[in-house]
Design a protein around this motif. Structure first.
Motif, PDB file in Angstrom:
ATOM      1  N   PRO A  42      18.306 -28.362  31.465  1.00  0.00           N
ATOM      2  CA  PRO A  42      17.691 -27.136  31.993  1.00  0.00           C
ATOM      3  C   PRO A  42      18.638 -25.930  31.964  1.00  0.00           C
ATOM      4  CG  PRO A  42      17.325 -29.012  33.462  1.00  0.00           C
ATOM      5  CD  PRO A  42      18.288 -29.474  32.427  1.00  0.00           C
ATOM      6  N   ILE A  43      19.942 -26.182  32.187  1.00  0.00           N
ATOM      7  CA  ILE A  43      20.924 -25.088  32.149  1.00  0.00           C
ATOM      8  C   ILE A  43      21.008 -24.528  30.727  1.00  0.00           C
ATOM      9  CG2 ILE A  43      23.369 -24.519  32.471  1.00  0.00           C
ATOM     10  CD1 ILE A  43      22.430 -25.403  35.116  1.00  0.00           C
ATOM     11  N   ALA A  46      17.938 -22.582  29.659  1.00  0.00           N
ATOM     12  CA  ALA A  46      17.906 -21.218  30.199  1.00  0.00           C
ATOM     13  C   ALA A  46      18.758 -20.273  29.354  1.00  0.00           C
ATOM     14  CB  ALA A  46      18.405 -21.219  31.645  1.00  0.00           C
ATOM     15  N   GLN A  47      19.707 -20.832  28.578  1.00  0.00           N
ATOM     16  CA  GLN A  47      20.527 -20.006  27.686  1.00  0.00           C
ATOM     17  C   GLN A  47      19.945 -19.966  26.275  1.00  0.00           C
ATOM     18  OE1 GLN A  47      24.719 -20.993  27.922  1.00  0.00           O
ATOM     19  NE2 GLN A  47      24.673 -21.204  30.138  1.00  0.00           N
ATOM     20  N   ALA A 164      21.940 -24.804  38.952  1.00  0.00           N
ATOM     21  CA  ALA A 164      21.721 -23.472  38.374  1.00  0.00           C
ATOM     22  C   ALA A 164      21.960 -22.389  39.418  1.00  0.00           C
ATOM     23  CB  ALA A 164      20.313 -23.377  37.808  1.00  0.00           C
TER      24      ALA A 164
ATOM     25  N   TYR B  57      24.927 -14.494  26.919  1.00  0.00           N
ATOM     26  CA  TYR B  57      24.599 -15.462  27.975  1.00  0.00           C
ATOM     27  C   TYR B  57      25.042 -14.920  29.338  1.00  0.00           C
ATOM     28  CZ  TYR B  57      24.434 -18.302  23.743  1.00  0.00           C
ATOM     29  OH  TYR B  57      24.161 -18.767  22.473  1.00  0.00           O
TER      30      TYR B  57
END
Lengths: 203, 203
Positions: A42-43, A46-47, A164, B57
């Motif tokens: 998930p991290i 998100a990028q 996050a 980022y």
């Protein structure tokens, strides 16, 4: 007592040496360590990454394998395997780790890394995970059932969301009680020094 | 005598603390240090980035500024400025650094970092660079003319190509005589230990 959280992802290459040395580093500084398994997926998503950055960027991959070999050689860790496929699917291992009590979790987590990177075993395989549980005197089916319960699945999701929120961008990360994040195997010492109130020490 | 190359980019945030401490670290280990200015642009472009990863980022950017503040605080470096625009265009500074002799290059390079990150001055500005040269007793116009000669421009391009060939993926990087690359301000010690024949030391 000073405290810190050790955030690790079972698919993460640098989490391996970190997991093998963080307990001693924390103990020598009098820092109580909480082991926090989580998922980088998930991290990274998100990028904008749908794969490991080491797969997306070949130059980074070459550097990483060579760098990690030097680090593991220095630690006396067994000849490194490169898991196939890379990265490994770490969902099952993370769920199981989270379902264990604190004392067992660290031991199990080190064993997962040793299996994955030391022996090249597929950690997404239930039989591999079950064998590691049995070796620790646990009833594998009971733990696996708990790991895959809805409550535990939700707990892991919540941990990933918390990662996050804490500002974690990679694994391993050391998070101190006052919310400082130190990213990387090479920053464990500084993070634990901070947690112990020594702040940062530089040459 | 043991030797190593210190590869740095003037726009690079972590190259700042590294440049400020690498000379002492090398000297204490008996390692002769060559200062190698280069540009990350071509390295990043090869990875598909047209901007600093810290701009691409946001989570990495937030982490970096906080992390770097901790590091610079520990080193006693002046309150950090965030250059505007970020990253700065470092082409002129790199050309000038390369045009200087070894002894002057290190001193000039530290001064560029102090101006950029300590004072927030625009290092793409000829007047800023000229002032730093004059402060070192150099004739600014002579040095700038040499820096912008075709020969020196070609030399910098060649250095950037060599950086890529060495496997450099970021700045700062420490490269040992036997071709090992250590990336990051936090890996200077390990790289210099390796150059000094001590290999890696871990807790």
């Amino acid at each position: 007592m000073a405290a810190a959280e050790f955030w690790y992802e079972f698919a993460s290459t640098y989490s391996y040496p970190a997991a093998m040395r963080v307990a001693d580093l924390a103990q020598s500084r009098g820092v109580a360590l909480a082991w926090q398994p989580f998922l980088l997926g998930p991290i990274f998503a998100a990028q904008g990454w749908r794969d490991s950055p080491f797969n997306i960027y070949p130059a980074k991959r070459r550097y990483m394998w060579r760098d990690r070999k030097r680090i593991c050689d220095a630690l006396g860790l067994p000849p490194l395997k490169r898991p196939v496929p890379f990265p490994q699917n770490s969902l099952l291992a993370a769920r199981v780790a989270l379902a264990l009590d604190d004392a067992t979790r660290a031991d199990f987590s080190r064993a997962v890394y040793a299996a994955e990177f030391g022996q090249g075993l597929p950690i997404a395989d239930r039989a591999v995970i079950a064998a590691l549980l049995v070796k620790r005197g646990l009833d594998a089916e009971t733990v696996l059932a708990r790991a895959e319960s809805d409550a535990n699945k939700a707990a892991l999701k919540a941990e990933c969301a918390r990662a996050a929120e804490l500002g974690i961008i990679g694994a391993p990360s050391l998070v101190t009680g006052d919310g400082e994040v130190f990213w990387g195997n090479d920053r464990l010492e500084q993070g634990l020094d901070w947690a112990a109130g020594r702040r940062l020490k530089q040459d």
